[in-house]
Structures are given as structure tokens and as C-alpha cells.
Scaffold this active site. Sequence first.
Site, short mmCIF file in Angstrom:
data_model
loop_
_atom_site.label_atom_id
_atom_site.label_comp_id
_atom_site.label_asym_id
_atom_site.label_seq_id
_atom_site.Cartn_x
_atom_site.Cartn_y
_atom_site.Cartn_z
N ASN A 27 52.40 44.93 41.99
CA ASN A 27 53.21 45.70 40.83
C ASN A 27 52.39 47.10 38.97
O ASN A 27 51.40 46.79 39.78
CB ASN A 27 53.51 43.75 39.53
CG ASN A 27 54.94 44.00 38.75
OD1 ASN A 27 55.05 45.79 37.98
ND2 ASN A 27 55.55 43.69 39.04
N HIS B 239 26.84 44.69 39.02
CA HIS B 239 25.84 45.59 39.08
C HIS B 239 24.50 44.49 39.10
O HIS B 239 24.60 43.58 39.02
CB HIS B 239 26.13 46.40 37.01
CG HIS B 239 27.40 47.30 37.72
ND1 HIS B 239 27.03 48.80 37.09
CD2 HIS B 239 28.83 46.77 36.64
CE1 HIS B 239 27.64 49.22 36.93
NE2 HIS B 239 28.91 47.64 37.06
N GLY C 130 50.08 37.59 37.33
CA GLY C 130 50.13 38.63 36.01
C GLY C 130 48.67 38.74 35.41
O GLY C 130 48.02 37.58 35.08
N THR D 92 36.86 33.31 40.23
CA THR D 92 34.87 33.15 39.74
C THR D 92 34.21 32.60 41.63
O THR D 92 32.90 32.66 41.49
CB THR D 92 34.30 32.96 38.65
OG1 THR D 92 34.52 31.49 38.84
CG2 THR D 92 34.76 32.79 37.83
#
Length: 167
Positions: free
Chosen positions: A77, A107, A134, A157
Site C-alpha cells: 500500500n 549501523h 499499517g 525486533t
Amino acid sequence: MTEKEKMLAGELYDASDPELVEGRRRARALLRAYTDGDDRATLEELFARVGKDAFVQPPFACDYGSNIILGERSFVNFNGVFLDCAQISIGDRVEIGPNVQLLTADHPRDVESRRKRLEFAKPIMIEDDTWVGGGAVVLPGLTVGAGSIVGAGSVVTRDVPPGVIAA
């Protein structure tokens, strides 16, 4: 190894390398063309593979596009952001809500490496029949298992097993 080879291997790399800069330039040009006309041929040129009846609703943003595989009948979407410094593999019949971020880029944790502007990337896999709600964010190196649902606004995570709701 070239910087691109390092990037794809999950090693520390320099994103300012000319080959990588040109890859991002190419992607931006194709993204502009796709946003203007949502033409499947442009999407097929941008992505590594686009399955039958798959669609990405513009606007859409990515680093390279060439590291994205979009399965059959999958849908992305509005305002998807896919940082594809490593492969992003999206299975068949996957629904991805608006403002979803799939972030393979990462990083170093040590200051000296960050000062050198080094980075690394880990692949993301979204397996078949998954729904990512969303505003969800999927972090580097993770898999969302087949048939799972990631709730809107979630930050993923760790790996999501198949067939669960993670919110």
C-alpha cells in the site's frame, strides 16, 4: 570485495562508493517513473522479481529496488519504505499496509565505525500469506513466518513464527 559485494554479504561497507551511489540514482529515476504511471514494466525493471498480479501502490521508496523480490498476488500500500541494502523477499499473497518500513540497513554500534560512515545490512523475509499492518516497522535480519499478522504500528525486533499475531 567491492563495496556492493560487502553490502550484499552483510559486511561493513561504504555507502558512498560510486557503484552504490549510481544504483540509488537508478532506483530514484525508476521510482519517479513508477509514481507517475504505476506501470508494471517499470516495477519489473526496478525489482529483482515481481510475481504475477503483484502491485505496489505509489508513492513508494527504496534504496536500490534490485534487491527486492515481490511474490505473486502480493500488495504494498501507499508510502512503503523498503531499505533494500540486503535482499527483501516477500512471498505470495502478502498484504503490506500503508507506511510500512522494511529496513535491512543497520549501523555499527561502535563510534569509530559510525564516524567512518560505515554500515551493514541483513536480509528480511516476509513469508507467504502474511499481513503486515499499517505503520509497522520490520528491523534488519528478521523473518515474518507464513500466515502471520503483524499488527498496525508494531516494531518487529525478532523473528515472528508462522501463524501468529504479533502486535
